[in-house]
Design a protein around this motif. Structure first.
Motif, PDB file in Angstrom:
ATOM      1  N   ALA A  73       1.076  -1.200  -0.316  1.00 20.95           N
ATOM      2  CA  ALA A  73       0.230  -0.085   0.032  1.00 20.95           C
ATOM      3  C   ALA A  73       0.953   0.801   0.534  1.00 20.95           C
ATOM      4  CB  ALA A  73      -1.155  -0.046   1.433  1.00 20.95           C
ATOM      5  N   HIS A  74       2.296   1.612   0.963  1.00 21.67           N
ATOM      6  CA  HIS A  74       2.517   2.135   0.714  1.00 21.67           C
ATOM      7  C   HIS A  74       3.294   2.503   0.043  1.00 21.67           C
ATOM      8  CE1 HIS A  74       3.115   4.070   5.413  1.00 21.67           C
ATOM      9  NE2 HIS A  74       2.344   2.708   5.073  1.00 21.67           N
ATOM     10  N   ARG A  75       3.886   1.834  -1.016  1.00 23.10           N
ATOM     11  CA  ARG A  75       4.188   1.440  -2.271  1.00 23.10           C
ATOM     12  C   ARG A  75       4.134   2.773  -3.572  1.00 23.10           C
ATOM     13  NH1 ARG A  75      10.296   0.772  -3.497  1.00 23.10           N
ATOM     14  NH2 ARG A  75      10.397   1.041  -5.643  1.00 23.10           N
ATOM     15  N   VAL A  76       2.281   1.893  -3.991  1.00 22.30           N
ATOM     16  CA  VAL A  76       1.497   1.836  -5.007  1.00 22.30           C
ATOM     17  C   VAL A  76       1.297   3.380  -4.264  1.00 22.30           C
ATOM     18  CG1 VAL A  76      -0.361   1.561  -5.813  1.00 22.30           C
ATOM     19  CG2 VAL A  76       0.787  -0.501  -5.085  1.00 22.30           C
ATOM     20  N   LEU A  77       0.846   3.345  -2.884  1.00 22.77           N
ATOM     21  CA  LEU A  77       0.514   5.055  -2.197  1.00 22.77           C
ATOM     22  C   LEU A  77       1.725   6.419  -2.616  1.00 22.77           C
ATOM     23  CD1 LEU A  77      -2.087   6.814  -1.632  1.00 22.77           C
ATOM     24  CD2 LEU A  77       0.033   7.124   0.612  1.00 22.77           C
ATOM     25  N   GLY A  78       2.487   5.872  -2.220  1.00 23.82           N
ATOM     26  CA  GLY A  78       3.934   6.848  -2.787  1.00 23.82           C
ATOM     27  C   GLY A  78       4.291   6.915  -4.474  1.00 23.82           C
ATOM     28  N   SER A  79       4.065   5.662  -5.197  1.00 20.36           N
ATOM     29  CA  SER A  79       3.858   5.979  -6.210  1.00 20.36           C
ATOM     30  C   SER A  79       3.801   7.010  -6.979  1.00 20.36           C
ATOM     31  CB  SER A  79       4.960   4.259  -7.223  1.00 20.36           C
ATOM     32  OG  SER A  79       5.124   3.441  -6.561  1.00 20.36           O
ATOM     33  N   LEU A  80       2.303   6.657  -6.998  1.00 16.09           N
ATOM     34  CA  LEU A  80       1.637   7.584  -7.353  1.00 16.09           C
ATOM     35  C   LEU A  80       1.403   9.042  -7.109  1.00 16.09           C
ATOM     36  CD1 LEU A  80      -2.005   5.658  -6.989  1.00 16.09           C
ATOM     37  CD2 LEU A  80      -0.710   5.729  -9.067  1.00 16.09           C
ATOM     38  N   TYR A  81       2.082   9.667  -6.141  1.00 17.94           N
ATOM     39  CA  TYR A  81       2.255  10.646  -5.563  1.00 17.94           C
ATOM     40  C   TYR A  81       3.436  11.586  -6.156  1.00 17.94           C
ATOM     41  CZ  TYR A  81      -1.046  10.742  -1.659  1.00 17.94           C
ATOM     42  OH  TYR A  81      -2.357  10.676  -0.248  1.00 17.94           O
ATOM     43  N   GLY A  82       4.377  10.544  -6.256  1.00 14.10           N
ATOM     44  CA  GLY A  82       5.739  10.856  -7.136  1.00 14.10           C
ATOM     45  C   GLY A  82       4.694  10.564  -9.046  1.00 14.10           C
ATOM     46  N   VAL A  83       4.506  10.381  -8.992  1.00 16.84           N
ATOM     47  CA  VAL A  83       4.109  10.115 -10.776  1.00 16.84           C
ATOM     48  C   VAL A  83       3.542  11.507 -10.468  1.00 16.84           C
ATOM     49  CG1 VAL A  83       2.286   9.434 -12.256  1.00 16.84           C
ATOM     50  CG2 VAL A  83       4.253   7.885 -11.169  1.00 16.84           C
ATOM     51  N   ILE A  84       2.646  12.012  -9.916  1.00 16.51           N
ATOM     52  CA  ILE A  84       1.725  13.814  -9.626  1.00 16.51           C
ATOM     53  C   ILE A  84       2.623  13.942  -9.661  1.00 16.51           C
ATOM     54  CG2 ILE A  84      -0.154  14.233  -8.278  1.00 16.51           C
ATOM     55  CD1 ILE A  84      -1.504  12.615  -7.843  1.00 16.51           C
ATOM     56  N   ILE A  85       3.515  14.528  -8.711  1.00 19.45           N
ATOM     57  CA  ILE A  85       4.645  15.081  -8.592  1.00 19.45           C
ATOM     58  C   ILE A  85       5.639  15.979  -9.936  1.00 19.45           C
ATOM     59  CG2 ILE A  85       6.547  16.259  -7.232  1.00 19.45           C
ATOM     60  CD1 ILE A  85       5.111  14.648  -5.235  1.00 19.45           C
ATOM     61  N   THR A 142      15.028  11.055 -27.018  1.00 12.30           N
ATOM     62  CA  THR A 142      14.529  10.353 -27.466  1.00 12.30           C
ATOM     63  C   THR A 142      13.337  10.151 -28.275  1.00 12.30           C
ATOM     64  OG1 THR A 142      14.246   9.503 -25.643  1.00 12.30           O
ATOM     65  CG2 THR A 142      16.280   8.985 -26.034  1.00 12.30           C
ATOM     66  N   SER A 143      12.215   9.464 -28.265  1.00 21.11           N
ATOM     67  CA  SER A 143      11.365   9.540 -29.019  1.00 21.11           C
ATOM     68  C   SER A 143      10.223   9.075 -27.720  1.00 21.11           C
ATOM     69  CB  SER A 143      11.413   7.793 -30.095  1.00 21.11           C
ATOM     70  OG  SER A 143      10.944   6.720 -29.107  1.00 21.11           O
ATOM     71  N   LEU A 144      11.266   8.862 -26.466  1.00 20.00           N
ATOM     72  CA  LEU A 144      10.107   8.504 -25.768  1.00 20.00           C
ATOM     73  C   LEU A 144      10.111   9.830 -24.661  1.00 20.00           C
ATOM     74  CD1 LEU A 144      12.155   5.222 -23.489  1.00 20.00           C
ATOM     75  CD2 LEU A 144      10.518   5.375 -24.738  1.00 20.00           C
ATOM     76  N   THR A 145       9.027  10.009 -24.549  1.00 15.40           N
ATOM     77  CA  THR A 145       8.043  11.078 -23.720  1.00 15.40           C
ATOM     78  C   THR A 145       8.019  10.679 -22.116  1.00 15.40           C
ATOM     79  OG1 THR A 145       5.571  10.380 -23.862  1.00 15.40           O
ATOM     80  CG2 THR A 145       7.035  11.762 -25.388  1.00 15.40           C
ATOM     81  N   PRO A 146       8.043  12.142 -21.610  1.00  8.77           N
ATOM     82  CA  PRO A 146       7.287  11.856 -19.712  1.00  8.77           C
ATOM     83  C   PRO A 146       6.473  11.751 -19.551  1.00  8.77           C
ATOM     84  CG  PRO A 146       8.498  14.208 -19.994  1.00  8.77           C
ATOM     85  CD  PRO A 146       8.122  13.219 -21.456  1.00  8.77           C
ATOM     86  N   ASN A 147       5.559  11.573 -20.804  1.00  7.98           N
ATOM     87  CA  ASN A 147       3.685  10.953 -20.147  1.00  7.98           C
ATOM     88  C   ASN A 147       3.649   9.278 -20.414  1.00  7.98           C
ATOM     89  OD1 ASN A 147       2.215  13.093 -20.103  1.00  7.98           O
ATOM     90  ND2 ASN A 147       2.333  13.481 -21.974  1.00  7.98           N
ATOM     91  N   TYR A 148       5.308   9.220 -21.402  1.00  5.76           N
ATOM     92  CA  TYR A 148       5.100   7.499 -21.412  1.00  5.76           C
ATOM     93  C   TYR A 148       5.904   6.512 -19.799  1.00  5.76           C
ATOM     94  CZ  TYR A 148       7.201   2.951 -23.866  1.00  5.76           C
ATOM     95  OH  TYR A 148       7.104   2.016 -23.810  1.00  5.76           O
ATOM     96  N   LEU A 149       6.463   7.577 -19.815  1.00  3.94           N
ATOM     97  CA  LEU A 149       7.338   7.179 -18.742  1.00  3.94           C
ATOM     98  C   LEU A 149       6.956   7.083 -17.624  1.00  3.94           C
ATOM     99  CD1 LEU A 149      10.611   9.347 -19.161  1.00  3.94           C
ATOM    100  CD2 LEU A 149      10.594   6.924 -19.428  1.00  3.94           C
ATOM    101  N   ILE A 150       6.159   7.378 -16.858  1.00  5.83           N
ATOM    102  CA  ILE A 150       5.172   8.377 -15.883  1.00  5.83           C
ATOM    103  C   ILE A 150       3.444   6.411 -16.136  1.00  5.83           C
ATOM    104  CG2 ILE A 150       3.059   9.030 -14.701  1.00  5.83           C
ATOM    105  CD1 ILE A 150       4.642  11.767 -15.764  1.00  5.83           C
ATOM    106  N   THR A 151       3.724   7.053 -17.331  1.00  4.87           N
ATOM    107  CA  THR A 151       2.247   5.864 -16.756  1.00  4.87           C
ATOM    108  C   THR A 151       3.079   3.879 -17.806  1.00  4.87           C
ATOM    109  OG1 THR A 151       1.858   6.719 -18.715  1.00  4.87           O
ATOM    110  CG2 THR A 151       0.938   4.479 -19.184  1.00  4.87           C
ATOM    111  N   GLU A 152       4.664   4.345 -18.002  1.00  2.04           N
ATOM    112  CA  GLU A 152       4.751   2.696 -17.534  1.00  2.04           C
ATOM    113  C   GLU A 152       5.295   2.322 -15.856  1.00  2.04           C
ATOM    114  OE1 GLU A 152       7.912   1.177 -20.105  1.00  2.04           O
ATOM    115  OE2 GLU A 152       6.875   0.662 -21.379  1.00  2.04           O
ATOM    116  N   ARG A 153       5.897   3.660 -15.111  1.00  2.00           N
ATOM    117  CA  ARG A 153       6.434   3.683 -13.920  1.00  2.00           C
ATOM    118  C   ARG A 153       4.614   3.008 -13.413  1.00  2.00           C
ATOM    119  NH1 ARG A 153       7.310   2.964  -9.311  1.00  2.00           N
ATOM    120  NH2 ARG A 153       8.408   4.423  -7.997  1.00  2.00           N
ATOM    121  N   THR A 154       4.375   3.884 -13.303  1.00  2.61           N
ATOM    122  CA  THR A 154       2.805   3.177 -12.399  1.00  2.61           C
ATOM    123  C   THR A 154       2.271   2.199 -12.964  1.00  2.61           C
ATOM    124  OG1 THR A 154       1.883   5.823 -12.236  1.00  2.61           O
ATOM    125  CG2 THR A 154       0.435   3.802 -12.136  1.00  2.61           C
ATOM    126  N   ALA A 155       2.206   1.518 -13.630  1.00  4.01           N
ATOM    127  CA  ALA A 155       1.571   0.264 -14.784  1.00  4.01           C
ATOM    128  C   ALA A 155       2.260  -1.145 -13.904  1.00  4.01           C
ATOM    129  CB  ALA A 155       1.414   0.136 -16.041  1.00  4.01           C
TER     130      ALA A 155
END
Length: 364
Positions: A73-85, A142-155
């Protein structure tokens, strides 16, 4: 032949338990990492390394399935907060200077958040933001965008956390319920040992002043507080019982502090006014009956505890009568004895006693 040869020391069972727990932790880590590495190998995405990394971090400090749930729970919650920031920063400051500035800020906050051991999600949030800033800088051309990085990180974080949680639920032992019972019995026992010292100090003049340090009581309370985060998940669907456990701990530590008040009142008594034999006998009966009440509570026998409490109330009434006639006990001592009696009554009728009795039965 020496005594050790005649009676070789036996290895206590409790010394075997850490080894068994370590073996299960190793097995849980091995199976979870094997599954995570297999998935990342079969699905070679750009950031599939987050799957085994998250699995490793969640499995690192677990002893029961509920500790794994808490870290998940802490890992997922922290990841979501970090992705938003990190997402907000990437949108508002997309240039290199802005990303470098916030990389330094988030890296410093990651180190700062390690000071809060109970807030694992805070550390994960700043670490996630730092890693996304770093990857955004490295992959800026590169062709990778921050949005793509954030999406993969969360999933991939969600997938790695799910793997570790599933494996730990199958491999790690669920001991929270027994841990609650052991903690409950431990604090009742600690209270009685300190209460017995107080009564002996009152009835026996030759006993030196004991040292009941309030700091030790508060240190013991902190040991319990460390268990509360795990118990919160053990009672996730029963918040009322969890809050009752918290109130129980507050009450039992209040009773332990009352022992300190009792000792202070005893030390301030006039030594020239000794207690007569009848008063000493009543105090000894008070101690014995209090012990029987606590033993009944430890054995989860509410009916027996209720009967003993009635006897304790009679003894305290007799002590109050003697105090009124002879003035040999100070009002502070009698008030403390009555307050302890009321606290024992609350413990007997409390929801914690009912819950433990329901879950464990009448055990010795």
């Amino acid at each position: 032949m020496t005594d050790n040869a005649k009676n070789p020391p036996k290895t206590p069972r409790k010394h075997l338990l850490p080894d068994m727990l370590l073996a299960r932790q190793m097995l849980s880590m091995g199976i979870a990492m094997l599954i995570a590495e297999g998935i990342s190998f079969l699905y070679p995405a750009d950031q599939s390394f987050w799957i085994p990394l998250t699995t490793f971090c969640v499995c690192l400090y677990i002893s029961t399935p509920l500790t794994a749930l808490r870290r998940t729970a802490h890992r997922v919650l922290g990841s979501l907060y970090g992705v938003i920031i990190a997402g907000i920063v990437c949108l508002v400051f997309p240039n290199t200077a802005g990303l470098l500035t916030f990389l330094v800020i988030f890296a410093g906050l990651t180190l700062w958040s390690r000071a809060f051991a109970g807030l694992y999600w805070l550390f994960v949030a700043f670490m996630t933001a730092s890693v996304i800033m770093l990857l955004a800088l490295l992959m800026q051309h590169t062709s990778l965008t921050p949005n793509y990085l954030i999406t993969e990180r969360t999933a991939f974080t969600l997938l790695g956390a799910a793997i570790s949680l599933l494996v730990s639920s199958l491999v790690m032992p669920a001991t929270e319920r027994l841990d609650m019972l052991r903690t409950y019995r431990h604090y009742l026992t600690m209270f009685y040992l300190e209460y017995r010292i107080s009564i002996f100090r009152l009835t026996e003049t030759e006993i030196p002043d004991p040292d009941l340090n309030p700091r030790e009581i508060f240190k013991s309370a902190r040991t319990y507080q460390e268990k509360l985060p795990v118990w919160r998940y053990a009672l996730f669907f029963n918040v009322f019982i969890y809050r009752c456990f918290v109130r129980f701990l507050h009450r039992i530590h209040k009773m332990r502090l009352l022992n300190r008040v009792l000792l202070t009142s005893i030390s301030s008594r006039t030594p020239a006014v000794p207690l007569n034999e009848d008063t000493r006998n009543l105090l000894q009966q008070n101690r014995i009956i209090t012990k029987r009440v606590l033993l009944a509570l430890i054995r989860l026998n509410r009916d027996e505890a209720g009967k003993r409490l009635q006897d304790l109330a009679k003894i305290n009434s007799l002590l109050e009568e003697r105090m009124g006639r002879e003035q040999r006990l100070s009002p502070a001592i009698m008030l403390t004895l009555r307050e302890i009696e009321n606290d024992l009554d609350h413990l007997t009728r409390g929801a914690v006693q009912l819950y433990l009795t329901c879950k464990n039965g009448n055990r010795d």
